[in-house]
Design a protein around this motif. Structure first.
Motif, short mmCIF file in Angstrom:
data_model
loop_
_atom_site.label_atom_id
_atom_site.label_comp_id
_atom_site.label_asym_id
_atom_site.label_seq_id
_atom_site.Cartn_x
_atom_site.Cartn_y
_atom_site.Cartn_z
N ASP A 196 0.83 -1.05 0.00
CA ASP A 196 -0.07 0.04 0.02
C ASP A 196 0.96 1.13 -0.10
OD1 ASP A 196 -1.87 2.10 0.37
OD2 ASP A 196 -2.82 0.97 1.97
N GLU A 197 0.78 1.75 -0.98
CA GLU A 197 1.73 3.31 -1.27
C GLU A 197 1.29 4.37 -0.27
OE1 GLU A 197 3.04 3.76 -5.53
OE2 GLU A 197 3.20 1.65 -5.78
N ALA A 198 0.19 4.26 0.29
CA ALA A 198 -0.50 5.23 1.22
C ALA A 198 0.52 5.66 2.53
CB ALA A 198 -1.90 5.16 1.47
N TYR A 199 1.48 4.61 2.75
CA TYR A 199 2.37 4.74 3.89
C TYR A 199 3.29 5.67 3.35
CZ TYR A 199 0.11 0.92 6.15
OH TYR A 199 -0.94 0.04 6.83
N GLY A 200 3.54 6.10 2.14
CA GLY A 200 4.44 6.89 1.51
C GLY A 200 6.11 6.87 1.86
N GLU A 206 4.51 -0.69 6.07
CA GLU A 206 4.01 -0.93 4.59
C GLU A 206 4.07 -2.38 4.43
OE1 GLU A 206 8.31 -0.99 4.10
OE2 GLU A 206 6.90 0.66 5.25
N ASP A 209 1.71 -4.30 6.78
CA ASP A 209 0.28 -4.33 6.22
C ASP A 209 0.13 -5.32 5.25
OD1 ASP A 209 -2.21 -2.22 5.75
OD2 ASP A 209 -1.45 -3.16 3.96
N ASN A 250 2.44 6.01 10.57
CA ASN A 250 2.03 4.70 9.94
C ASN A 250 1.34 3.84 10.79
OD1 ASN A 250 3.01 6.06 7.35
ND2 ASN A 250 4.67 4.55 7.20
N LEU A 253 -2.33 4.79 10.67
CA LEU A 253 -2.96 4.29 9.32
C LEU A 253 -3.18 2.97 9.37
CD1 LEU A 253 -3.68 4.96 6.32
CD2 LEU A 253 -1.11 4.57 5.79
N LYS A 257 -6.79 1.17 8.93
CA LYS A 257 -7.18 0.32 7.86
C LYS A 257 -7.70 -1.00 8.26
CE LYS A 257 -4.94 -0.59 4.35
NZ LYS A 257 -3.97 -1.17 3.35
#
Length: 439
Positions: A196-200, A206, A209, A250, A253, A257
Motif C-alpha cells: 500500500d503506497e499510502a504509507y508514503g 508497509e 500491512d 504509519n 494508518l 485500515k
C-alpha cells in the motif's frame, strides 16, 4: 549464465545508501545458490543516481537489473516496482543494508520448493555490529559467530527462540514478516494487492500491512521461519526522533485500515510480546463468551441513563439492549460492522469527545496493566465518564493460570482512586460499578 527464467528474484529498495548496497550485493555474489537460479532487482527510490552508477554498470554472476523511481515515493512504491520487474516465480525481499549469510537464498528457495501451496518464509536478521561490518568489507564469510547475544534479532531479543518458532508465530505471524528478509511467491504479492503506497516515504508498516493481508488468506500455516536463513543489519546512524514520528503516523494508518484487535495491539514492544498479547486476549474473549461473562442485558437496568446516551460499550449481548443514538459496541459475540468493532479498547478510530460514556462489562477485568491503563486514559478522552462493571461469580469460573482475572473489587477500588482520586464505587447487590470521570 543460462537463458531461462530465474526461480527466485531478490528485490531490494534503496535510497541514498549505495555504500551499504555495495556490501549487500557483494554478499549476494557469495551465495551458495547457483547464480543461474536467481536474479537481483534494485529500485532506487528517487535518490541521487550518481553514487549508484558504478554498481548499476557492474558485472555480477547473477542477472541484475537496476531501476529508479522519478521521486522519493517510499519503500512500498519501490518494492512494487521491483515486483513488477521481477522475472522469478518467487520473490525474496531484502533491505539494502542487510548482508546475506552465504546460504540465505538457498534456504529460501528450498523452503518454497518443498511446499504444495503458497507460503511466506521469514528469515532471521541479526542486528550486526562493527565486527560484521569489518568482515563484510574484507570479504570474509558472515556467520552468527560474529554477533554477540545483545545483537539478537530485534523481533525477539531473547536468544534461543529459533528452535520452536511456531510457539511465538502462532496467531499473528504477520507481525514478524518484515521485508528485510522474507520470501513468498510473486503471485501471492499480486493477489494481496501489492504494498500500500499510502504509507508514503515514512518509515514502517508497509510490509506489516502486506503480511497482514496475506495472513487473512493463508492463515498461520502459510507462514514459516528459518533462523539459518540469516541476514546481518549494517550498523546505522539514524534520526530516531523523525523515525518515531514516522512510526506513529504509519501505525495509526495501519490501525485505521484494519480496525481489529490484532492491529490495535501492534506497538513498539517486541513482536514476540505483541503476538503473545494477541493470543492472550483472543483466549480471554473466547472464555468470556463460553461462560456468558460480560453480558450487558444482565446489568442494563443499572445503566439506564448511560445506555440512553451515546455510549461506547464493551460487552456481550449488546444487540439485546436498546442503546442511544450514536452508540458503538465492542461486542465480540456479534459480527463486525461499522457500529460493532472487534476491538479491545486500547485504541479507537473515533475522535476525542465522541461519546457521553464508555462502559465495559467485566471484560476490563482481564486486561493486563498496560492495556487497562490505556483503556481508562483513552476512555476519558472519548467520554465524560468511564464505567467499569464488576459482576460477582462468573469471572471466578473463568480464572485460570493462563486467563487471570481481577477478583478483588475492594482492592481494585483503592488502586483506581490512587490514580483517579475522583473515582466512585457503587455497590448494587452482586454488581459493583466503578465510575471514573475526567478531573
Amino acid at each position: 549464465m543460462s537463458g531461462g527464467a530465474p526461480r527466485l528474484s531478490v528485490l531490494i529498495p534503496t535510497f541514498g545508501d549505495a555504500h551499504t548496497l555495495a556490501l549487500t550485493l557483494a554478499t549476494l555474489c557469495a551465495q551458495t545458490l547457483d547464480p543461474d537460479l536467481f536474479e537481483v532487482v534494485v529500485v532506487n527510490d528517487g535518490s541521487d543516481p550518481l553514487p549508484y552508477a558504478e554498481l548499476a554498470a557492474a558485472a555480477y554472476p547473477f542477472r541484475f537489473r537496476f531501476d529508479s523511481l522519478p521521486a522519493n515515493l517510499g519503500r512500498a512504491a519501490a518494492r512494487n516496482q521491483a515486483v513488477r520487474l521481477a522475472a522469478g516465480e518467487l520473490v525474496c525481499f531484502l533491505d539494502s543494508d542487510v548482508l546475506a549469510e552465504p546460504h540465505l537464498l538457498a534456504r529460501h528457495l528450498a523452503f518454497h520448493e518443498g511446499r504444495d501451496g503458497p507460503a511466506v518464509l521469514i528469515g532471521k536478521r541479526y542486528e550486526g555490529d562493527w565486527a560484521v561490518l569489518a568482515a563484510a568489507q574484507t570479504g570474509e564469510p558472515l556467520t552468527a559467530d560474529l554477533v554477540r547475544p545483545v545483537h539478537e534479532d530485534f523481533r525477539f531479543r531473547v536468544p534461543g527462540r529459533d528452535s520452536e518458532p511456531q510457539q511465538w508465530l502462532a496467531g499473528a505471524p504477520w507481525v514478524f514478516a518484515l521485508t528485510n528478509n522474507v520470501s513468498m511467491p510473486r503471485q501471492t504479492v499480486l493477489d494481496a494487492g501489492m504494498f500500500d503506497e499510502a504509507y508514503g516515504a515514512r518509515w514502517g508498516f508497509e510490509d506489516t500491512d502486506l503480511a497482514y493481508r496475506i495472513h487473512q488468506v493463508l492463515g498461520d500455516d502459510g507462514f514459516g521461519y528459518d533462523g539459518l536463513a540469516a541476514g546481518f543489519h549494517v550498523p546505522a546512524v539514524r534520526d530516531l526522533t523523525n523515525l518515531a514520528g514516522d512510526y506513529q503516523a504509519n501505525l495509526e494508518l495501519f490501525r485505521h485500515k484494519h480496525r481489529s484487535l490484532a492491529a490495535e495491539l501492534v506497538d513498539l514492544p517486541a513482536p514476540s510480546d505483541v503476538t503473545r498479547k494477541i493470543r492472550h486476549y483472543r483466549r480471554v474473549l473466547a472464555r468470556c463468551a463460553e461462560l456468558g461473562l460480560g453480558r450487558l442485558p444482565e446489568v442494563a437496568s443499572l445503566l439506564r441513563a448511560e445506555l440512553s446516551g451515546a455510549v461506547l460499550c464493551q460487552a456481550f449481548g449488546t444487540d439485546e439492549v436498546a442503546l442511544g443514538e450514536g452508540s458503538v459496541t465492542y461486542d465480540h459475540g456479534r459480527p463486525v460492522s461499522e457500529r460493532n468493532l472487534h476491538l479491545l479498547g486500547v485504541w479507537s478510530p473515533f475522535p476525542d469527545g465522541t461519546f457521553d460514556t464508555v462502559v465495559s462489562v467485566d471484560v476490563w477485568r482481564f486486561l493486563e496493566q498496560r492495556e487497562l491503563s490505556r483503556f481508562l486514559r483513552l476512555g476519558l478522552a472519548q467520554a465524560r465518564e468511564v464505567v467499569l462493571v464488576y459482576t460477582a461469580g462468573p469471572a471466578e469460573k473463568a480464572f485460570t493460570a493462563d486467563v487471570p482475572a481481577l477478583t478483588s473489587p475492594e482492592f481494585f477500588g483503592s488502586l483506581l482512586r490512587r490514580r483517579y482520586p475522583q473515582a466512585r464505587t457503587e455497590h448494587c447487590g452482586d454488581v459493583t460499578l466503578f465510575r471514573v470521570t475526567a478531573s
